[in-house]
Every structure is written in structure tokens, then in C-alpha cells.
Design a protein around this motif. Structure first.
Motif, PDB file in Angstrom:
ATOM      1  N   VAL A   1       2.865  -1.692   1.978  1.00 33.71           N
ATOM      2  CA  VAL A   1       3.792  -1.509   0.854  1.00 33.71           C
ATOM      3  C   VAL A   1       3.043  -1.520  -0.469  1.00 33.71           C
ATOM      4  CG1 VAL A   1       5.725  -2.548  -0.398  1.00 33.71           C
ATOM      5  CG2 VAL A   1       5.763  -2.446   2.106  1.00 33.71           C
ATOM      6  N   ARG A   2       2.115  -2.461  -0.613  1.00 33.09           N
ATOM      7  CA  ARG A   2       1.349  -2.561  -1.855  1.00 33.09           C
ATOM      8  C   ARG A   2       0.548  -1.291  -2.124  1.00 33.09           C
ATOM      9  NH1 ARG A   2      -3.188  -6.785  -1.404  1.00 33.09           N
ATOM     10  NH2 ARG A   2      -4.185  -5.036  -0.336  1.00 33.09           N
ATOM     11  N   GLU A   3      -0.181  -0.823  -1.110  1.00 27.80           N
ATOM     12  CA  GLU A   3      -1.032   0.342  -1.302  1.00 27.80           C
ATOM     13  C   GLU A   3      -0.205   1.622  -1.427  1.00 27.80           C
ATOM     14  OE1 GLU A   3      -4.019  -0.070  -2.053  1.00 27.80           O
ATOM     15  OE2 GLU A   3      -4.118  -2.196  -1.495  1.00 27.80           O
ATOM     16  N   TYR A   4       0.932   1.677  -0.773  1.00 29.76           N
ATOM     17  CA  TYR A   4       1.819   2.846  -0.895  1.00 29.76           C
ATOM     18  C   TYR A   4       2.309   2.983  -2.330  1.00 29.76           C
ATOM     19  CZ  TYR A   4       5.948   5.797  -0.379  1.00 29.76           C
ATOM     20  OH  TYR A   4       6.891   6.787  -0.534  1.00 29.76           O
ATOM     21  N   HIS A   5       2.736   1.867  -2.923  1.00 29.29           N
ATOM     22  CA  HIS A   5       3.231   1.913  -4.300  1.00 29.29           C
ATOM     23  C   HIS A   5       2.105   2.218  -5.289  1.00 29.29           C
ATOM     24  CE1 HIS A   5       7.449   0.821  -3.838  1.00 29.29           C
ATOM     25  NE2 HIS A   5       7.092  -0.054  -2.912  1.00 29.29           N
TER      26      HIS A   5
END
Length: 387
Positions: free
Chosen positions: A84-88
Motif C-alpha cells: 500500500v505504501r509503495e503503491y501510493h
């Protein structure tokens, strides 16, 4: 997304390391060729010792097949958080996950061969790489795969246990035979070990991954009902399965091998529930402003440096417990073996907390990040950043 590091994973990892240390001490580290464990899978009672019986009951209910499913759940949760962190951030999250867990597997391989043949990092890193391949699949599909694997894994685990396979070995022949040969044997039997782990450990990783992707611990309100059910299942297994297993292991009732098989199957579903119970504990600590008291800070430090703490356990067990070390507690009953496990964990707690006071990451965490990220950013270097 939250901007601060949540307490639950760190507290859970710290407590998980205690469960792993005790379980490994009783079933692996404290075993000795002069007094190998025969007739029980969770410790021995020497001279009808009441303390050994108490230790066996505690182990049956709260230790054996409890720490590793929790580790798997936390591993999956961390993967979901990173995705989630890297996607955002619009980063290539699959590549980042692949590098990170390939590095974990590589470090685990070294640990497995040279320090502890019962290492879990190598296999968990391999399984995490498989999750990376399907990281963008739907929650429904991932949970369906987890359910199918859980059913298959139950059959595999029960069969292996009833056939007498425990995966343990007694010490006393020296470093080469006890460690290097056993490590080589594991690698030679990797296909069998892989099938067993893929059907037993992967489900908890997938459940944790879905939970991490949804941010269930950061924003628990929509998920409180399912979280309560997971907690109820974990408590039920601890008591309904753990009590008869303990009694059977002491010879009070029959069927120790059968109850051991049941525990090894049912215990696999306790991971998510135990994490939920520790979420409740962590939330209580924060609500009552207890997160800054010394014992909690020490536990959190160990949780943040769980890789360093885990490998440090192997170093301390080798030096303190093995026959070709100091031999403290080697070949002992369940109570002394459990006490040695707690002592080793407590030593790691003190050492890791002292290291944390320097403000630096753990040594192995630093190596892991350097291997896992080709271009570490300032955010990834920060000790207090999310991971």
C-alpha cells in the motif's frame, strides 16, 4: 494512511520471539543424545517433577504451534503494508517486495546452514516471494487459496505427525554433525519441506497480507467483528486443544500422538487471532499512556529488531545451552528447558534495547534494507519510519 508507526506489530513480534525461544528450547536446543525426548513432542517430565508438568501444560496451551503462525501472519501483514505504501508513492511495489523477501531468504539460508538448522527466515522468504507474484489479486481469491491450502495442510501435517515425524534432532555430536550436516540435510530435503510449509504456513501469510493491504490494525473499526471471531478461535484452540494435549503428554490421558497431530493442525489457525489479542493489548497500552514505560519500550525495540533478535537467539543458545557450549539445561526436563528459553529471550531483550538507545537500526535490519532496496531513501533509513 496513518502517518505514525502502529504499536501492535512491534509488540506482537517481541512476544512472538518469546514463544519461539521457549518452543525451540524445549523441542530442539535443550535436547541431548544422552537424554533425547522420547514419547512426547513438547518436553519431558523428569522424576515426576511437578514443575515439568506445569511447563508442559503452559507449552501445550500457549507456546507450541502458536509463535510460528503468528510470525507468518505478521510477515503477511508487513507485506500488505509495504504494498500500500509503495503503491501510493507510485513505486514498483512488486519489484520492491521481491528484492526485500529475496534478501530475507538469502539471510535465512546463511542462518540455516551455519547457526540453526531450524531457521524459519529462509522458507518464509521463499513463500513471501510467491505471495509477491499474486500481490495484485483480489482478496476473495487470496482468501480462497488460503482456505484450500489450510485444508490440504491439515491433512499433510496430521499425516506427518502420526507417522512420527517431528523435525527435531538431539545435540551432542559437535558443530559439524549437529549443525552443518543437519543444515545440509534440510537443503537436500527442501522439496518436502517446501510442500509442507506451503500448505501450512502460506495460509496465515495470505490472511495477514489481505489484512495488511486493508490496514485492519490501523483502521480497525470496520473489521472489529471478524477480528473478535479470530480472537475467539485462537483462545478456543489454546484451551480446547491445548489442555488435552498437555494431559496426554504427561500420561494422564492417552493419545499423545493424536493430540499432537490435532494441535499441529488446529494451531495453524491461531496466528491471526493471537495478533488480534495483542492488538487489543496494544490499544489498551496506548489508551492508558503505557507505551512509554520501560518494559513496553524494550518489547517494542525487540519487535523492531526482530530479525536481529531471532538470530541472536541462535547465538546465545549455541553458547549457553548446547553440549559443546556451556551445556546449561542441556538434556533437561520441560521446566528447565523452558526457563532457558525465557532466559535467552530476556538476554536478547536487554541487548537489543541497549542497541536501540544508539538510535540506529538493528545490524541485520540494516543489512536487510541494503540488500532489499537498491536506492534507499531518507524515509527508508529513518529508525522510526514504518516498515
Amino acid at each position: 494512511m496513518t502517518t505514525h508507526r502502529i504499536l501492535t506489530p512491534d509488540v506482537a513480534r517481541g512476544i512472538m520471539l518469546l514463544a519461539i525461544a521457549v518452543a525451540n528450547s524445549v523441542t530442539v536446543w535443550a535436547t541431548n543424545i544422552d537424554n533425547p525426548m522420547v514419547g512426547t513432542h513438547i518436553g519431558i517430565v523428569m522424576n515426576d517433577s511437578l514443575w515439568d508438568k506445569i511447563a508442559i501444560m503452559i507449552g501445550a496451551m500457549f507456546i507450541h504451534v502458536r509463535g510460528l503462525p503468528m510470525f507468518a501472519t505478521l510477515l503477511g501483514y508487513g507485506m500488505g503494508m509495504i504494498l500500500v505504501r509503495e503503491y501510493h508513492r507510485k513505486n514498483p511495489y512488486k519489484r520492491i517486495l521481491a528484492r526485500r523477501y529475496a534478501a530475507l531468504a538469502a539471510m535465512g539460508l546463511i542462518h540455516l546452514v551455519f547457526l540453526f538448522f531450524g531457521d524459519i527466515m529462509f522458507m518464509y522468504g521463499i513463500l513471501a516471494l510467491h505471495v509477491t507474484m499474486i500481490a495484485n489479486r483480489s482478496d476473495r481469491l487470496l482468501l480462497t487459496v488460503a482456505g484450500v491450502l489450510w485444508i490440504a495442510g491439515g491433512g499433510v501435517t496430521a499425516a506427518l505427525t502420526l507417522l512420527g515425524w517431528t523435525g527435531t534432532s538431539a545435540y551432542g555430536l559437535g558443530y559439524v554433525e549437529d549443525q552443518l550436516v543437519m543444515g545440509e540435510t534440510f537443503l537436500m530435503t527442501f522439496p518436502v519441506q517446501y510442500v509442507s510449509s506451503a500448505t501450512t504456513i502460506m495460509p496465515a501469510i495470505l490472511v495477514g497480507f489481505v489484512a495488511g493491504r486493508r490496514g485492519m490494525l490501523e483502521t480497525p473499526e470496520p473489521y472489529l467483528r471478524i477480528m473478535r471471531w479470530w480472537a475467539i478461535i485462537a483462545v478456543a484452540v489454546c484451551f480446547i486443544v491445548g489442555i488435552p494435549l498437555g494431559l496426554a503428554s504427561m500420561g494422564v490421558i492417552g493419545g499423545e500422538l493424536v493430540w499432537s497431530a490435532i494441535n499441529r493442525v488446529a494451531g495453524l489457525v491461531t496466528g491471526p487471532g493471537l495478533v488480534v489479542l495483542l492488538f487489543y493489548l496494544s490499544r489498551w497500552l496506548q489508551q492508558h499512556h503505557k507505551q512509554h514505560v520501560l518494559p513496553v519500550r524494550m518489547l517494542v525495540a525487540l519487535g523492531r529488531m526482530s530479525m536481529t533478535g531471532y538470530v541472536l537467539q541462535s547465538v546465545l543458545f549455541t553458547a549457553l545451552v548446547l553440549p559443546w557450549g556451556l551445556g546449561l539445561g542441556s538434556g533437561s526436563g520441560a521446566a528447565v528447558a523452558m526457563l532457558m528459553g525465557v532466559a535467552v529471550w530476556f538476554l536478547t531483550l536487554i541487548i537489543v534495547y541497549a542497541w536501540s538507545l544508539t538510535g540506529r537500526r538493528g545490524p541485520l535490519e540494516t543489512i536487510h534494507r541494503r540488500l532489499g532496496y537498491s536506492r534507499p531513501t531518507t524515509a527508508l533509513r529513518r529508525y522510526n519510519g514504518r516498515s
